[in-house]
Enzyme design. Structure first.
Site, short mmCIF file in Angstrom:
data_model
loop_
_atom_site.label_atom_id
_atom_site.label_comp_id
_atom_site.label_asym_id
_atom_site.label_seq_id
_atom_site.Cartn_x
_atom_site.Cartn_y
_atom_site.Cartn_z
N ARG A 60 0.80 -1.23 0.00
CA ARG A 60 0.00 0.00 0.00
C ARG A 60 0.84 1.28 0.00
NH1 ARG A 60 -2.80 -3.99 1.63
NH2 ARG A 60 -0.80 -4.52 2.54
N THR A 61 1.77 1.39 0.91
CA THR A 61 2.48 2.66 1.06
C THR A 61 3.26 2.96 -0.22
OG1 THR A 61 2.66 2.13 3.40
CG2 THR A 61 3.99 3.98 2.60
N LYS A 89 26.55 -4.55 -1.90
CA LYS A 89 28.02 -4.52 -1.94
C LYS A 89 28.60 -3.92 -0.67
CE LYS A 89 27.62 -3.18 -6.74
NZ LYS A 89 27.76 -1.96 -7.55
N ARG A 110 11.15 3.58 3.85
CA ARG A 110 10.72 2.60 4.87
C ARG A 110 11.94 1.84 5.31
NH1 ARG A 110 5.55 -1.30 4.67
NH2 ARG A 110 4.63 0.73 5.18
N HIS A 138 4.33 5.79 11.56
CA HIS A 138 3.94 5.68 10.15
C HIS A 138 2.98 6.85 9.90
CE1 HIS A 138 3.05 4.16 6.28
NE2 HIS A 138 2.73 2.91 6.56
#
Ligand code: CP
Length: 312
Positions: A60-61, A89, A110, A138
Site C-alpha cells: 500500500r504505502t 556490496k 521505509r 507511520h
C-alpha cells in the site's frame, strides 16, 4: 482548492508529533478538495521526482505514493529490492541516502530501524517522508486513517477502540498521538504482553487524555464508533515462541459485529490482515478498510502537493 499556507513546503514528514492539529486539519481539508476534483490535479507536479527507498516489504504505502505522484503528473524512481542495489556490496545507509537525494525532489523511506527516517532527514538534500520506521511511526498512514474516520464516522467525540499489537504496531503509535491532539478518549484492546508502550501512556497521562485498557474485544465492542484493528507484527518479535503464544488470539467476525456492535460502528485496518478480520466482514456495512486504502491515494497526493508546492 484550499490555498496552501506553506506549512508543508520543504518540510520532512517524520513523526505525527511534528505537526500541530491545525496543520493536520489543513492536510485533511486539502485531501478532501483533491478527492472532490481529482482529474484537475494532473500536471501540478510535472517535472518533479519522488524517490522510493523501501528496506522492508510494502504494497500500500509504496504503490499509493507512486499512484499519487503519477496522478499529479510527477514521476517516481524506485530503488527496488536492496539485493539488486549497491547496499548488497556494502554501501552504507548514509551514503545511499546522500546519493539518492541528488536524484529526486522528495524521498519516501521505509526501514526496519526506529529513527532511520529522522536520521535520513539530517543527511538528505531533499525532504524525507517516513513510510514506516521499525516500531516507531507511520505518519502518512495516520493521516489517511484520520481522513477515513472523518469521512466515514466522526473525529470529534468518537469512541475509538484500537485492537491488536499495540506494542510493536507503528501505525498504532502515530494514530494514538494524533487522536490525542483531538482530545479523543481511546480504548486499547490487546493481549497483556502486546499493550501500548509505557512511554506513550505516560504522554497521554501528561495530556490528561483518558483511556481504558482491556484484553477482550467482546467486552467493549458495544461502546465503540470506530474499531481500528491491527495484525500482530510477527517480524518484530525477538522470540518466535512469544509470537506463537498470541497468534490468532482475536478475530473480528460478522456475527460478533451484528450481535454486539453499534448500528454505525465502522471497522478500519491499515492492512495487511493476517486472519484478524474474517473475510465475511468485507461485505457488511461495518467494513471500511478497503475504502481506507483508496483514501490513501488522495491523502498522499495532498502530502506530496503541499511538500512540493504544487497547490495554490
Ligand atoms: N498499511 C501499510 O503500511 O501497508 P504496506 O505495509 O503494504 O505498505
Amino acid at each position: 482548492m484550499v490555498a496552501i499556507r506553506g506549512t508543508l513546503k520543504g518540510r520532512d514528514v517524520i513523526s505525527i508529533n511534528d505537526f500541530s492539529r491545525e496543520e493536520i486539519d489543513h492536510i485533511l481539508k486539502v485531501s478532501d478538495c483533491i478527492e472532490k476534483d481529482l482529474d484537475s490535479k494532473f500536471g501540478l507536479l510535472s517535472g518533479k521526482i519522488l524517490s522510493i527507498l523501501f528496506f522492508e516489504p510494502s504494497t500500500r504505502t509504496r504503490m499509493s505514493f507512486e499512484s499519487a505522484m503519477y496522478k499529479l503528473g510527477g514521476r517516481c524512481i524506485n530503488m527496488g529490492p536492496t539485493e539488486l542495489t549497491s547496499v548488497k556490496k556494502g554501501e552504507t545507509f548514509s551514503d545511499t541516502i546522500k546519493v539518492i537525494s541528488k536524484y529526486a525532489d522528495v524521498m519516501v523511506l521505509r526501514h526496519p530501524s526506529d529513527g532511520a527516517a529522522r536520521y535520513a532527514s539530517e543527511i538528505s538534500d531533499v525532504p524525507i517522508i517516513n513510510g514506516g520506521d521499525g516500531t516507531g511511526q507511520h505518519p502518512t498512514q495516520t493521516l489517511l486513517d484520520l481522513y477515513t474516520i472523518k469521512k466515514e464516522s466522526k473525529l470529534e467525540g468518537a469512541n475509538i477502540g484500537i485492537l491488536g499489537d499495540l506494542k510493536y504496531g507503528r501505525t498504532v503509535h502515530s494514530l494514538v498521538y494524533a487522536l490525542s491532539m483531538y482530545g479523543i478518549d481511546m480504548t486499547f484492546i490487546s493481549p497483556p504482553n502486546l499493550s501500548l508502550p509505557e512511554e506513550i501512556k505516560e504522554d497521554l497521562d501528561d495530556k490528561k487524555i483518558s483511556y481504558e485498557e482491556c484484553e477482550r474485544i467482546e467486552d467493549v465492542i458495544g461502546d465503540l464508533d470506530v474499531l481500528y484493528v491491527t495484525r500482530i507484527q510477527r517480524e518484530r518479535f525477538p522470540d518466535i515462541m512469544e509470537y506463537k503464544k498470541v497468534s490468532g488470539s482475536y478475530k473480528i467476525t460478522k456475527d460478533m459485529l451484528e450481535e454486539g456492535g453499534k448500528e454505525n460502528l465502522i471497522i478500519l485496518h491499515p492492512l495487511p490482515r493476517i486472519g484478524e478480520i474474517d473475510p465475511d466482514v468485507d461485505d457488511t456495512k461495518y467494513a471500511r478498510y478497503f475504502l481506507q486504502t483508496k483514501y490513501g491515494v488522495v491523502v498522499r497526493m495532498a502530502i506530496l502537493g503541499l511538500m512540493l508546492g504544487g497547490f495554490e
